[in-house]
Design a protein around this motif. Structure first.
Motif, mmCIF file in Angstrom:
data_model
loop_
_atom_site.group_PDB
_atom_site.id
_atom_site.type_symbol
_atom_site.label_atom_id
_atom_site.label_comp_id
_atom_site.label_asym_id
_atom_site.label_seq_id
_atom_site.Cartn_x
_atom_site.Cartn_y
_atom_site.Cartn_z
ATOM 1 N N ASP A 58 0.804 -1.221 0.000
ATOM 2 C CA ASP A 58 0.000 0.000 0.000
ATOM 3 C C ASP A 58 0.840 1.275 0.000
ATOM 4 N N ILE A 59 1.497 1.545 1.114
ATOM 5 C CA ILE A 59 2.097 2.867 1.304
ATOM 6 C C ILE A 59 3.330 3.085 0.412
ATOM 7 N N THR B 93 2.335 3.580 -3.333
ATOM 8 C CA THR B 93 1.579 4.835 -3.368
ATOM 9 C C THR B 93 2.545 6.010 -3.320
ATOM 10 N N VAL C 192 6.844 -5.416 8.295
ATOM 11 C CA VAL C 192 7.903 -4.407 8.365
ATOM 12 C C VAL C 192 7.221 -3.062 8.627
ATOM 13 N N TYR C 193 7.657 -2.397 9.661
ATOM 14 C CA TYR C 193 7.118 -1.072 9.967
ATOM 15 C C TYR C 193 8.169 -0.049 9.578
ATOM 16 N N PRO D 133 -0.212 12.302 4.615
ATOM 17 C CA PRO D 133 -0.277 11.731 3.270
ATOM 18 C C PRO D 133 0.365 12.650 2.233
ATOM 19 N N TYR E 28 -8.510 -1.193 -3.868
ATOM 20 C CA TYR E 28 -9.216 -0.060 -3.256
ATOM 21 C C TYR E 28 -10.621 0.042 -3.828
ATOM 22 N N THR F 83 -3.639 0.626 6.694
ATOM 23 C CA THR F 83 -2.340 1.214 7.002
ATOM 24 C C THR F 83 -2.581 2.295 8.041
ATOM 25 N N MET G 162 0.810 -2.043 8.781
ATOM 26 C CA MET G 162 -0.443 -2.576 8.290
ATOM 27 C C MET G 162 -1.087 -3.365 9.406
ATOM 28 N N ALA H 151 -8.793 3.381 0.459
ATOM 29 C CA ALA H 151 -7.957 4.266 -0.354
ATOM 30 C C ALA H 151 -6.501 4.116 0.049
ATOM 31 N N PRO H 152 -5.574 4.484 -0.866
ATOM 32 C CA PRO H 152 -4.150 4.392 -0.543
ATOM 33 C C PRO H 152 -3.830 5.079 0.786
ATOM 34 N N GLY H 153 -3.057 4.402 1.619
ATOM 35 C CA GLY H 153 -2.691 4.952 2.910
ATOM 36 C C GLY H 153 -3.717 4.698 3.995
ATOM 37 N N GLY H 154 -4.770 3.944 3.685
ATOM 38 C CA GLY H 154 -5.805 3.651 4.670
ATOM 39 C C GLY H 154 -6.259 2.215 4.547
ATOM 40 N N HIS I 210 -7.367 -1.083 2.840
ATOM 41 C CA HIS I 210 -7.142 -1.680 1.521
ATOM 42 C C HIS I 210 -7.311 -3.190 1.614
#
Lengths: 220, 143
Positions: free
Chosen positions: A88-89, A92, A176-177, A198, B47, B76, B85, B102-105, B107
């Motif tokens: 995800d992060i 992105t 992994v954080y 963000p 998403y 996330t 996560m 959504a990206p960063g939240g 998923h």
């Protein structure tokens, strides 16, 4: 008609007020010449009025070249910590950074002298080959960098970038954080600013333009 | 008279019954997409915007797809300056409200795709809700 004129003057007053406030705000930031971090009120970037010079570290990039303190000199560097098994992060953020780079490249000053570096905190799974394939996908100019835990910890520690690899024996998919911030080093290899998530490509490229102009002004 | 043709009858029936069925299902999904990943990557994220059209809570309890080895509901979060996560075993949708993945939240974490997925590919992911409601949702892979 009168209503339109009224609306226009209200709008102009608002614009003037906003410009004044921005001026006061920036002046205030640059008056404070101590090493405390300043998070601008938009919550997007923290600027260091007195950027901290980094000390020696030694990592390796995805083409097996040394990536160290000298690699940061003479360039603005955007650093982001992550790992390729991150669904995800990381993708992105890298997609955002690729767009930010496109924006910067369209600018008159251009994207020469700027590098984007993805630092994997998971060297166990992220080999040079894998890292290369990964960063190339987002932008062929991006660098993928990693090293041993001590050296990753060295650079991350200097930036206050927290990370933790929760690896357990026999575990194929371990969590992994990692810090989600984007760290900005200036051409003198100093920790200049940090972008807070963000992330947004337009905001990053716009803020960077201002930071670079201010620094160019300081240098002359 | 042409409208009495069996094909048309079936088509009309299908068109009228399908929306009715999802209406009855109570949950609708919009803008469902999967982020394309660099080649060879085994982790992807999906998403979407979920909408609960009913006046009672709906609980998403599981997701699955024939295209992935496993699908998990994740979120996330940033804690102590670190992004992590968190697995969500279920997610409650408030009555008549939307929940955005959504990206960063939130998923859907999609693990080990069984074939390479490129932008434009369609993928179906099944969402399961408490009470037995199953919703097959078409996702689009996007760059």
């Amino acid at each position: 008609m009168q209503q339109t004129a009224l609306k226009f003057s209200i709008m102009m007053t608002a614009v003037a007020l906003a410009a004044m406030l921005a001026g006061v705000w920036l002046a205030d930031i640059y008056r404070k010449h101590d090493s405390r971090a300043v998070l601008l009120p938009d919550q997007v970037i923290t600027l260091f009025p007195d950027p901290k010079p980094l000390t020696a570290f030694a990592l390796t990039d995805h083409k097996n070249r040394v990536f160290d303190l000298a690699s940061l000199k003479g360039k603005w560097s955007f650093l982001f910590f992550g790992f390729t098994h991150c669904p995800d992060i990381c993708p992105t953020t890298l997609a955002v950074l690729a767009r930010a780079r496109d924006n910067i490249a369209k600018n008159t000053v251009g994207a020469d002298g700027i590098q984007f570096v993805f630092i994997s905190v998971d060297p166990n799974r992220d080999t040079a080959g894998k890292l290369g394939q990964y960063v190339d996908y987002f932008d062929t100019t991006f660098l993928g960098v990693t090293g041993d835990n001590a050296q990753i910890g060295n650079l991350a520690g200097q930036l206050g970038a927290a990370y933790q690899v929760a690896i357990k024996p026999g575990m194929e998919n371990y969590p992994v954080y990692h810090s989600a911030a984007v760290f900005l080093m200036d051409p003198r290899a100093r920790y200049h600013a940090v972008f807070t998530p963000p992330h947004d490509a337009e905001t990053i490229s716009r803020r960077f333009k201002v930071v670079r102009e201010l620094e160019a002004g300081n240098a002359t | 008279m042409r409208w009495r043709h069996p094909v048309f009858v079936c088509l009309i029936l299908a068109l009228t019954i399908a929306p009715a069925a999802s209406e009855e299902a109570g949950v609708s999904v919009r803008d469902a997409w999967i982020r394309e990943t660099p080649p060879g990557m085994t982790m992807m994220a999906g998403y979407m915007e979920l909408r609960n059209n009913t006046s009672r809570p709906q609980v998403l309890v599981a997701a699955g797809s024939a295209v992935f080895e496993s699908v998990m509901i994740h979120r996330t979060i940033v804690k102590d300056g670190m992004a992590r996560m968190v697995h969500a075993s279920q997610i409650e949708l408030a009555p008549n409200a939307s929940l955005i993945f959504a990206p960063g939240g939130y998923h859907l974490m999609l693990m080990n795709p069984k074939r390479a997925l490129r932008a434009g590919d369609p993928v179906v992911i099944n969402l399961e809700f408490r009470g037995g409601l199953a919703l097959p949702v078409p996702f689009e892979v996007r760059k």
